[in-house]
Design an enzyme around this catalytic site. Structure first.
Site, PDB file in Angstrom:
ATOM      1  N   LYS A 158      39.940  32.750  37.415  1.00  0.00           N
ATOM      2  CA  LYS A 158      40.338  33.716  38.435  1.00  0.00           C
ATOM      3  C   LYS A 158      41.231  33.079  39.494  1.00  0.00           C
ATOM      4  CE  LYS A 158      36.972  36.383  39.936  1.00  0.00           C
ATOM      5  NZ  LYS A 158      35.650  36.800  40.496  1.00  0.00           N
ATOM      6  N   GLY A 165      42.263  43.234  39.928  1.00  0.00           N
ATOM      7  CA  GLY A 165      42.229  42.925  38.509  1.00  0.00           C
ATOM      8  C   GLY A 165      43.310  41.963  38.043  1.00  0.00           C
ATOM      9  N   GLU A 200      34.260  30.969  36.756  1.00  0.00           N
ATOM     10  CA  GLU A 200      32.847  31.311  36.824  1.00  0.00           C
ATOM     11  C   GLU A 200      32.341  31.620  35.436  1.00  0.00           C
ATOM     12  OE1 GLU A 200      32.477  33.523  41.157  1.00  0.00           O
ATOM     13  OE2 GLU A 200      32.962  34.724  39.389  1.00  0.00           O
ATOM     14  N   ARG A 293      38.799  46.747  53.282  1.00  0.00           N
ATOM     15  CA  ARG A 293      39.529  48.001  53.499  1.00  0.00           C
ATOM     16  C   ARG A 293      38.664  49.142  52.990  1.00  0.00           C
ATOM     17  NH1 ARG A 293      40.432  48.760  48.209  1.00  0.00           N
ATOM     18  NH2 ARG A 293      41.018  46.971  46.921  1.00  0.00           N
ATOM     19  N   ARG A 341      39.281  59.143  38.301  1.00  0.00           N
ATOM     20  CA  ARG A 341      40.656  58.945  38.746  1.00  0.00           C
ATOM     21  C   ARG A 341      41.605  59.641  37.772  1.00  0.00           C
ATOM     22  NH1 ARG A 341      41.240  52.790  41.136  1.00  0.00           N
ATOM     23  NH2 ARG A 341      39.113  52.590  41.973  1.00  0.00           N
TER      24      ARG A 341
END
Length: 454
Positions: A158, A165, A200, A293, A341
């Site tokens: 990551k 994403g 991870e 946010r 969505r």
């Protein structure tokens, strides 16, 4: 409430959402718009619209100097960034501070510390949040391979400054680590200006759960409940729910307590989301990150709590004391809510975006339906921005009721002129595994989509 005029530094349904709450509160709104959105529903709803640049986001919505100048020039005393675009940029907060404009969100230093995934993990550790086994900042591909062998495959590589994403790859072997590492470094530098990576342990059948928190900026924070956002494609959420019914009460309380402790420790200001991976097999959770946010999926929390999260953001930004009000306004919620969505994209053609003009727009209606929409009949869906055009939120007395109503609502939703993902959403809602709450973050891609495409 001492905010009298607010600049909305966003577009689409979140701009409409912010403006709607401001109208309810008697706050004037100025919309900072690109030329492509000058006739959008948000522009029609705002008290005033200022065109700040051309359709390209880098020359309009992402240019914080233009946006802050627009706020100052129109006499705004506050700026709401929505999500995406400028919402997690500490330089925007500092520019607002210098201009004497209230930024509706956390302080710059809070965004910096929580936006860095390595630093946020340190803060989460200090707050007692559970965390999965992983590495510190990686210095080379050989370093990454060594840590991967220590952690054990599969691993998730990551970007430390990543989000949405991007900058992530699952690796099953040292060879895959060697292949992914240089690619992700380049991608992270281009997307986030920082090529730092870490890794991870990867949980193959995890659930993505998150805690909605609000902080008053003075060291107090409160949990507004959990969400489950496990129906994803390429780490992008597609369906979100509240509450997270797969977890028992003890697990929910543990995650909520650690999320509150984490945000209270940094004197968090406004609404924020602490995200975790939940391993159903081991009944354990692991801290992932904090989103500083308002989230796309905030309506499901609003549905089950009866709260208006944008209103709470504005109250905290105004310096109002929200502690006493949280309990008073949380009695009108429902049992369960699911958000879908709606994207202008063709799921049968590898989710290819489908810009064009909407010739028919007939959404479902009902007391248990909420539609947060960025379009109407005749709207032009442009190729310049994210493909999401609306969010359908369906409520029920419990999850089974919400699923049943979702199937009904999606079946009656009609859109013409552009391709949408409605056929896919209908298929998911009617799938037995979705109905049984028996899915995970990779379920859509690994189990469902191959059969849907066939």
């Amino acid at each position: 409430m001492n905010i009298r005029r607010l600049l909305v530094a966003n577009r689409g349904e979140i701009a409409v959402r912010i403006i709607s709450t401001c109208r309810k509160l008697g706050v004037e709104t100025v919309l900072a718009s690109s030329s492509a959105d000058r006739d959008s529903p948000a522009a029609k709803l705002a008290d005033r619209t200022v065109v700040i640049g051309p359709p390209q986001a880098t020359r309009s919505y992402l240019d914080h100097r233009l946006v802050v100048h627009a706020a100052a020039a129109t006499g705004c005393d506050a700026l709401h960034p929505g999500y995406g675009f400028l919402s997690e940029r500490p330089d925007v907060v500092r520019a607002c501070d210098e201009a004497g404009i209230v930024f509706v969100g956390p302080r710059a230093e809070t965004i910096e510390s929580l936006g860095d995934k390595l630093r946020s993990r340190e803060l989460a550790d200090a707050a007692g949040a559970p965390r999965i086994k992983g590495s510190e900042a990686l210095t080379s591909v050989f370093d990454a391979q060594r840590f991967a062998m220590d952690v054990g495959f599969p691993v998730l590589l990551k970007a430390a400054s990543g989000g949405g994403g991007r900058g992530m790859a699952v690796c099953m072997s040292v060879e895959e680590v060697a292949s992914a590492y240089p690619r992700l470094v380049t991608e992270a530098k281009e997307a986030f200006g920082d090529g730092t990576l870490f890794l991870e342990a990867f949980v193959e059948t995890a659930r993505h759960v998150e805690v909605q928190v609000i902080g008053d900026g003075a060291g107090r924070a409160w949990s507004l409940g959990l969400r489950d956002c496990s129906v994803q494609r390429r780490y992008q959420k597609m369906i979100e729910e509240a509450p997270a019914t797969l977890l028992d009460d003890a697990a929910c309380e543990q995650l909520a307590a650690s999320a509150v402790a984490l945000l209270a420790s940094v004197r968090y200001r406004g609404v924020g989301t602490v995200e975790f991976l939940w391993d159903p097999a081991r009944q354990t959770a692991s801290f992932m990150e904090v989103n500083t946010r308002i989230q796309v999926e905030h309506p499901v929390t609003e549905a089950v709590t009866g709260l208006d999260l944008v209103e709470l953001q504005l109250e905290v930004a105004s310096g109002d004391d929200v502690a006493a009000r949280l309990h008073e306004r949380s009695s009108s919620g429902v049992g369960h809510a699911i958000e879908f969505r709606i994207n202008a994209e063709d799921a049968t053609r590898d989710f290819r975006p489908s810009p064009g003009r909407i010739t028919a727009w007939v959404p479902p209606a009902g007391a248990w339906i909420r539609l947060d929409s960025a379009v109407e009949k005749g709207s032009l869906v442009t190729p310049y921005y994210d493909s999401m055009i609306a969010k359908l939120i369906v409520s029920g007395v419990d999850r089974a009721d919400a699923v049943r109503r979702s199937i009904e609502a999606l079946s009656s939703f009609r859109v013409e002129g552009v391709a949408t993902n409605l056929p896919l959403l209908r298929a998911i809602a009617g799938d037995p595994e979705f109905g049984a709450n028996a899915f995970h973050t990779r379920w859509l891609e690994s189990d469902f989509l191959p059969g849907f495409a066939a």
